[in-house]
Enzyme design. Sequence first.
Site, PDB file in Angstrom:
ATOM      1  CG  HIS A 124      27.658  -6.914  -6.503  1.00 32.61           C
ATOM      2  ND1 HIS A 124      28.306  -6.517  -7.650  1.00 32.61           N
ATOM      3  CD2 HIS A 124      27.026  -8.071  -6.805  1.00 32.61           C
ATOM      4  CE1 HIS A 124      28.069  -7.396  -8.608  1.00 32.61           C
ATOM      5  NE2 HIS A 124      27.298  -8.361  -8.127  1.00 32.61           N
ATOM      6  CG  ASP A 201      23.902  -1.909  -4.982  1.00 37.13           C
ATOM      7  OD1 ASP A 201      22.869  -2.119  -5.642  1.00 37.13           O
ATOM      8  OD2 ASP A 201      24.903  -2.640  -5.036  1.00 37.13           O
ATOM      9  CE  LYS A 227      21.113  -8.007  -9.527  1.00 31.81           C
ATOM     10  NZ  LYS A 227      21.710  -9.327  -9.719  1.00 31.81           N
TER      11      LYS A 227
END
Length: 560
Positions: A124, A201, A227
């Site tokens: 990302h 991550d 999330k």
Amino acid sequence: MEKFSFTHFRRQFPILENLVNEHSLVYFDNAATTQKPVCVIESHNNYYQQSNANVHRASHALSARATAAYESARKKVKKLLNANAEEEIIWTKGSTESINLVAQSWGRTSLQPGDEIVLSYSEHHANIVPWQIVAEQTGAKIKVLPLNKAGQIAIAQLEDFIGERTRIVCVGHISNVIGRINPIENIIRVAKKYQALTLIDGAQAIAHLKVDVSDLDCDFYVFSAHKMYGPTGIGVLYGKQELLEQMPPYQAGGEMIKTVSFEQTTFNQLPHKFEAGTPNIAGVIALGAALEFLEQQDYSGLVTYETALKKYCFRQLSSIPALEFIVDEEPDIPIFSFTLTGHHNHDIATALDSVGIAVRAGHHCTMPLMHYLNITGCIRLSLSAYNSMQEVDFVVQQLEKLTQTDAQSLSTSSVNEIAEANFPQADRLTVDNILSLFAKAKSWDSKHREIMMLGKKQLPLAAKDKTPLSLISGCESHAWLVANENTDGKFCFKADSDAKVIRGLLTIILAAVDNKTAAQIHAFDMNSYFSELGLLQHLSPSRGNGVRAIVQKIQQLVAD
Ligand code: PLP
């Protein structure tokens, strides 16, 4: 503990009862952010209604209550990750801030020219850009791990990229586009062989996997609360205590200090050394509520359901002939990324939105991955345990319909008859024509159909006109605009886009500016026009940006 019940689980998420665009909401954008259960929403409200006070500092009851709830959430995160100490849990705004913290605090002070930072192609932007900035600041270099055919970081080539000069390896546990679990155990092992640090991550993994940082033995692990059913604006940096002790503060101010004088300031202990200023107290407490909510679930029942849902969705999507997954194999978590041959990703996402289905289309904050896969973008469906098989059926049915039906056959639209009868060419359409079309189209569904039909009125631009100069920048799909000034000072425009929805929006916009002088074009109030059309509230952020980019381009062309 009660056995996992889908109906009971789903009922905890009130937003799922909403109608969107007059259709039942089907929320398939969970990788961007999950919805929140009632207990998380209530915890946020309760904090402000019953305990609002600043933490750690005040000597009154409310502050004591707020501090206890706030620190109790830290204990829960320590337990969730199986960290060794609460000092290893640092509150941040989210994964992005956690990575920036490590890049600036550790990276800026430790990296030397020629040192190597190893990332992967599936990262990302949040796990790329902070490293680029620190590489620029220190003279370090970035190396990028390739992926295998299944979309995972290729184990076979790890030692071609990780070596003596590697200082840190930063990789996603699961890519937000590919949905496959990366072989992080192998990566951590190889990094250790060269005394390199590791940052994982976990933004996408945390809601779907049990994470044990002690077992993994990574140096840093980051995730965002939003999330995993928690609130936005709060995230976690896990770091090994001995490393965090050595790292300088990231930001400075209150809370992170022990003593301050103009001669010398000493810093607070962990974790507060990294938590400058008044934190997101309500967010931390609501994250605690989200963790409690998860603890109360029958975890194995939830995983069994989510796996069945994922398999079902993969099978159903695989049956659509025009659908091409960006990697062939079934993902490990319910993230499905694909393109539909002959259809623009944004057209599909907009058409799904018109019937209440929320999905993502675009680059998903992974432009290097899109480049690596040789695509400009894709459509992503990301599911959660509150999604149903019926919702999957509905989306698949809509996708089948969209791929079988060309916009041509949307002949129910009134625009065809009106446009053909009264003004056969797009360049004859006026603002009044457009307003009268949209006045008849009440729902977003029918407005969307009108936009798609208007797109058909936009004649294709010749290849020679599609130049970097005519390209509209800021539009997520490719769009071009050419202006010609006539001898009477009025402008006429030609435009095109690879997305039908943008072609439709171009027709609407050009009706307002075509055959007008620069002064008339500048004076036209596009915002009111879109508001009168009833489109303003329906344009998603990316469509809205597209409209702004078109208007800016027109203004730039007529000003030149
Ligand atoms: N990393 C991955 C893999 C992500 O999917 C995301 C968000 O989509 C991030 C990092 C950034 O997370 P946040 O925006 O919550 O900081």
